[in-house]
Design a protein around this motif. Structure first.
Motif, PDB file in Angstrom:
ATOM      1  N   GLY A   7       0.824  -1.199   0.000  1.00  0.00           N
ATOM      2  CA  GLY A   7       0.000   0.000   0.000  1.00  0.00           C
ATOM      3  C   GLY A   7       0.855   1.244   0.000  1.00  0.00           C
ATOM      4  N   THR A   8       0.213   2.363   0.051  1.00  0.00           N
ATOM      5  CA  THR A   8       0.914   3.639   0.004  1.00  0.00           C
ATOM      6  C   THR A   8       0.879   4.312   1.370  1.00  0.00           C
ATOM      7  OG1 THR A   8      -1.083   4.828  -0.668  1.00  0.00           O
ATOM      8  CG2 THR A   8       0.316   3.985  -2.425  1.00  0.00           C
ATOM      9  N   SER A  56      -6.104   9.932  -3.507  1.00  0.00           N
ATOM     10  CA  SER A  56      -5.283   8.773  -3.178  1.00  0.00           C
ATOM     11  C   SER A  56      -6.148   7.532  -2.996  1.00  0.00           C
ATOM     12  CB  SER A  56      -4.479   9.060  -1.901  1.00  0.00           C
ATOM     13  OG  SER A  56      -3.691   7.962  -1.558  1.00  0.00           O
ATOM     14  N   VAL A  57      -7.254   7.671  -2.309  1.00  0.00           N
ATOM     15  CA  VAL A  57      -8.171   6.543  -2.083  1.00  0.00           C
ATOM     16  C   VAL A  57      -8.734   6.042  -3.415  1.00  0.00           C
ATOM     17  CG1 VAL A  57     -10.427   5.912  -1.113  1.00  0.00           C
ATOM     18  CG2 VAL A  57      -8.785   7.193   0.271  1.00  0.00           C
ATOM     19  N   LEU A  59      -7.484   6.398  -6.444  1.00  0.00           N
ATOM     20  CA  LEU A  59      -6.437   5.819  -7.274  1.00  0.00           C
ATOM     21  C   LEU A  59      -6.090   4.404  -6.815  1.00  0.00           C
ATOM     22  CD1 LEU A  59      -4.471   6.153  -9.600  1.00  0.00           C
ATOM     23  CD2 LEU A  59      -2.904   7.275  -8.021  1.00  0.00           C
ATOM     24  N   MET A  60      -5.943   4.205  -5.509  1.00  0.00           N
ATOM     25  CA  MET A  60      -5.628   2.875  -5.007  1.00  0.00           C
ATOM     26  C   MET A  60      -6.783   1.906  -5.281  1.00  0.00           C
ATOM     27  SD  MET A  60      -3.420   0.866  -3.780  1.00  0.00           S
ATOM     28  CE  MET A  60      -2.115   1.811  -3.033  1.00  0.00           C
ATOM     29  N   HIS A  61      -8.008   2.375  -5.145  1.00  0.00           N
ATOM     30  CA  HIS A  61      -9.177   1.538  -5.444  1.00  0.00           C
ATOM     31  C   HIS A  61      -9.149   1.114  -6.913  1.00  0.00           C
ATOM     32  CE1 HIS A  61     -13.435   0.616  -6.307  1.00  0.00           C
ATOM     33  NE2 HIS A  61     -13.429   0.140  -5.083  1.00  0.00           N
ATOM     34  N   ARG A  63      -6.524   0.873  -8.881  1.00  0.00           N
ATOM     35  CA  ARG A  63      -5.424  -0.081  -9.074  1.00  0.00           C
ATOM     36  C   ARG A  63      -5.829  -1.489  -8.638  1.00  0.00           C
ATOM     37  NH1 ARG A  63      -0.988   3.617  -6.117  1.00  0.00           N
ATOM     38  NH2 ARG A  63      -0.467   4.999  -7.846  1.00  0.00           N
ATOM     39  N   LEU A  64      -6.481  -1.577  -7.485  1.00  0.00           N
ATOM     40  CA  LEU A  64      -6.885  -2.872  -6.974  1.00  0.00           C
ATOM     41  C   LEU A  64      -7.955  -3.500  -7.864  1.00  0.00           C
ATOM     42  CD1 LEU A  64      -6.498  -5.013  -4.833  1.00  0.00           C
ATOM     43  CD2 LEU A  64      -8.136  -3.789  -3.393  1.00  0.00           C
ATOM     44  N   LYS A  67      -6.270  -4.979 -10.731  1.00  0.00           N
ATOM     45  CA  LYS A  67      -5.499  -6.161 -10.357  1.00  0.00           C
ATOM     46  C   LYS A  67      -6.393  -7.397 -10.199  1.00  0.00           C
ATOM     47  CE  LYS A  67      -2.087  -7.848  -7.073  1.00  0.00           C
ATOM     48  NZ  LYS A  67      -1.240  -8.418  -8.107  1.00  0.00           N
ATOM     49  N   LEU A  76     -14.263  -0.903  -0.269  1.00  0.00           N
ATOM     50  CA  LEU A  76     -13.427   0.117   0.347  1.00  0.00           C
ATOM     51  C   LEU A  76     -13.728   0.116   1.840  1.00  0.00           C
ATOM     52  CD1 LEU A  76     -11.499   2.539   0.273  1.00  0.00           C
ATOM     53  CD2 LEU A  76     -13.484   3.975  -0.190  1.00  0.00           C
TER      54      LEU A  76
END
Length: 118
Positions: A7-8, A56-57, A59-61, A63-64, A67, A76
């Protein structure tokens, strides 16, 4: 499946405010409220900080979601003292299209889960 992907790390609200106050001229002032289009410096500070966290939230969502593959849900789960404000600031369409949960003390639950597996 109990697999840590990684994670970041990003600055929280207080650190962002402190950095802006110390490193930017004339921004050592109280922050205001979050608005979609703030018109005062105080409100622009609050809105910019919240946009950074929400960005940020999101973007990470994304990406996941990429994936795990199309069609699979990506929930989330957000924790921390500012969690309700962050969820409130997320785009309405995102909240309606995804499962968004606030879980207090998430770190404690994670530690308990880890201990039970040992």
């Amino acid at each position: 499946d109990n697999h840590y992907l990684g994670g970041t790390i990003m600055p929280g609200f207080h650190l962002m405010k402190e950095a802006m106050a110390l490193k930017t001229a004339n921004l050592n002032r109280p922050i205001g409220r979050v608005y979609p289009f703030p018109t005062t410096t105080a409100n622009a500070l609050a809105s910019g900080m919240m946009d950074a966290v929400c960005g940020s939230v999101l973007l990470m969502h994304a990406r996941l979601r990429e994936k795990v593959g199309a069609g699979k849900p990506v929930d989330l789960i957000i924790t921390g003292g500012g969690a309700p404000k962050v969820v409130q600031a997320l785009p309405v369409s995102f909240v309606l299209d995804n499962t968004v949960k606030i879980v207090d003390n998430l770190v404690i639950y994670g530690l308990l889960n880890w201990i039970q597996q040992q």
